[in-house]
Structures are given as C-alpha cells and as structure tokens.
Design an enzyme around this catalytic site. Structure first.
Site, short mmCIF file in Angstrom:
data_model
loop_
_atom_site.label_atom_id
_atom_site.label_comp_id
_atom_site.label_asym_id
_atom_site.label_seq_id
_atom_site.Cartn_x
_atom_site.Cartn_y
_atom_site.Cartn_z
N HIS A 90 0.82 -1.21 0.00
CA HIS A 90 0.00 0.00 0.00
C HIS A 90 0.85 1.26 0.00
O HIS A 90 0.44 2.29 -0.53
CB HIS A 90 -0.92 0.03 1.24
CG HIS A 90 -1.84 -1.13 1.32
ND1 HIS A 90 -2.05 -1.83 2.50
CD2 HIS A 90 -2.59 -1.75 0.39
CE1 HIS A 90 -2.91 -2.80 2.27
NE2 HIS A 90 -3.25 -2.78 1.00
N HIS A 115 5.24 7.27 6.37
CA HIS A 115 4.94 6.61 5.11
C HIS A 115 4.48 7.64 4.09
O HIS A 115 4.18 8.79 4.44
CB HIS A 115 3.89 5.51 5.30
CG HIS A 115 2.59 6.02 5.81
ND1 HIS A 115 2.26 6.10 7.15
CD2 HIS A 115 1.50 6.52 5.14
CE1 HIS A 115 1.06 6.59 7.30
NE2 HIS A 115 0.56 6.86 6.10
N HIS A 117 2.40 8.97 0.35
CA HIS A 117 1.25 8.86 -0.54
C HIS A 117 1.50 9.69 -1.80
O HIS A 117 1.95 10.83 -1.72
CB HIS A 117 -0.02 9.39 0.15
CG HIS A 117 -0.45 8.56 1.32
ND1 HIS A 117 -1.31 7.48 1.20
CD2 HIS A 117 -0.15 8.65 2.64
CE1 HIS A 117 -1.51 6.95 2.40
NE2 HIS A 117 -0.82 7.64 3.29
N HIS A 134 3.37 11.14 5.87
CA HIS A 134 2.68 11.15 7.16
C HIS A 134 3.62 10.61 8.23
O HIS A 134 4.10 9.48 8.12
CB HIS A 134 1.42 10.29 7.11
CG HIS A 134 0.36 10.84 6.21
ND1 HIS A 134 -0.71 10.07 5.76
CD2 HIS A 134 0.18 12.07 5.69
CE1 HIS A 134 -1.48 10.82 4.99
NE2 HIS A 134 -0.96 12.03 4.93
N THR A 206 -6.37 7.30 7.25
CA THR A 206 -6.81 7.42 5.85
C THR A 206 -6.87 6.05 5.16
O THR A 206 -7.10 5.98 3.96
CB THR A 206 -5.88 8.35 5.06
OG1 THR A 206 -4.56 7.78 5.00
CG2 THR A 206 -5.82 9.72 5.69
N THR A 207 -6.66 5.00 5.92
CA THR A 207 -6.76 3.63 5.41
C THR A 207 -7.64 2.82 6.37
O THR A 207 -7.82 3.20 7.53
CB THR A 207 -5.37 2.96 5.32
OG1 THR A 207 -4.75 2.97 6.62
CG2 THR A 207 -4.47 3.70 4.34
#
Length: 254
Positions: A90, A115, A117, A134, A206-207
C-alpha cells in the site's frame, strides 16, 4: 473409563476447541486503491471498516477557511534514526524505535513510523501536491497524532529523500511485502520544513479501518522533491491516496 465419562470428556474437548477458535482474532479483509477493493468499497469488505463510510470526522480533507487560534508551537526532540523499511503493498513505510518525540499543548507523542502517498491525500485551498508524507505518532495511551508534509516538485533533489531512496524496498515477485533491517542515517524529523507553522484538525486514519480520533497536524510549507525522485517512489508503490472527505462540523485551526 466408562462410556458416559468418555462422552463427557469428548464433549469438554469439543467445547474447549470451539471456544479457542472463537477467541482467535479474524484477519482483516484485503483492501487496495483499485475499483473492486478501493476506497468506495472499503466499508463493504469488512464490518470492522464501517467507519470508512459512517464516520463524520474522516481524513483526508481539503484545508480551507481555517480559524485563527494562536496555536502552540510544536516541540520536536530526539535524533533516533530509522531502523526498518517496509513495502507493504500500500505504501513505503519507514519505522523508528523510541527516541523521537513531538510535544504539543503539553502532550507528548512518540514517533512510530512515516509513510508516503502519491499524490497527496490532504489538499490546501484546493491544491493537491505530487506527494505527501505522514509521520505517525502515539502517546502512552495509544492516542494518535499524524503530521502531514507536502512535497512540491523542483529541479533539485531533496537530500533527505536521497537517504531514503538508497534503501527503498520494492515488492517481491509474488507481490508480498518486503521488510529490510538497515543501518540508516535518516533521522525522524529532518524531513520537516524549516518553517513549522501548521494547520490542525480532528480526523481519522486514511486507510481501513478508518479509525477516528486522530489529531492531524499539516505543515503549511511544503518541502521539495525532484522529478526523478518522485518517479522512483512511484515505481515502488502504486497511486495510493484516499479521496477527499467531507469536513462536516469540524473546525480547522491555524
């Protein structure tokens, strides 16, 4: 042993086995950013993802019309370096051991991981950025605080990102996550912009499972990333941003 006692013993073993099987936690359903298992479908994949659809304080958001609140400054402490790099299918994640801390309004949070995005998840005044990092923190009660930092594309490499790219793990041939134990020179907070002004609001993961009650801190100023660095990240992880969520009754403070 009599037949009656044998039957009783078998029954006890059966009940014990049933209780043990019911006590085992069920694995969370697989999800991704595609059509069939993407953000629009998350809530239907697993009942524990229901907040992805029902939540009223979901992230990410478009940061608009902030309220001037004379916010407390952020205090960053520690120089602990990254220990593990993970590509979980992811995102690319960088883990830290204890030693880096954020203090805000007298509350202390420990940096756990950061991590990435692509493109950004949060927006600022309707503007999307090519990448967002993040930095996930937790306090002693496991309350979460996440710092979001935007990346803006320039001609020059980001020196801190070069340190990360040297260790960037890709998925293996079977699409399984890759975990690399490393000796890293990447420090927890060197990725932050020089100006530490920020927006803050209450949001969620957000996941999946989209848990709410997360304290969000989004830096006002972006940091830089070169085109080649951005392409390197895109090769190692898919497009992985959740769509913008409704602000509803929340206030955004700055």
């Amino acid at each position: 042993m009599s037949q009656k006692n044998t039957i009783i013993a078998i029954f006890i073993v059966f009940v014990a086995a049933l209780l043990l099987s019911e006590g085992e936690p069920k694995e969370y359903a697989h999800w991704n950013y595609g059509e069939d298992e993407g953000p629009k479908e998350w809530a239907s994949l697993d009942e524990r993802y229901h907040m992805c659809e029902e939540g009223k304080n979901q992230s990410p958001i478009n940061i608009v019309n902030p309220v001037d609140a004379n916010l407390f400054p952020l205090l960053f402490q520690g120089e602990t370096k990254a220990t593990t790099f993970v590509n979980n299918g992811h995102t690319v994640q960088v883990n830290f051991s204890n030693g880096n801390y954020l203090t805000i309004s007298g509350k202390k949070y420990s940096l756990k991981q950061m991590h990435f995005h692509t493109p950004s998840e949060n927006q600022i005044n309707g503007k999307s950025f090519p990448m967002e990092v993040h930095l996930v923190h937790a306090d002693s009660y496991n309350n979460l605080a996440v710092i979001g930092v935007m990346f803006e594309e320039t001609n020059d490499d980001n020196i801190t990102l070069n340190k990360l790219l040297r260790n960037l793990p890709e998925l293996d041939e079977d699409g399984e996550k890759v975990i690399e134990e490393i000796k890293s020179d990447v420090e927890g907070y060197e990725i932050l912009p020089e100006n530490k002004d920020y927006y803050t609001f209450t949001g969620s993961l957000t996941t999946p499972p989209c848990t709410e009650g997360v304290k969000w801190i989004v830096m006002k100023d972006p940091v830089t990333i070169s085109k080649s660095q951005l392409e390197d990240f895109k090769k190692s992880m898919p497009k992985n941003n959740r769509p913008i969520q409704d602000i509803n009754a929340r206030y955004i403070l700055d």
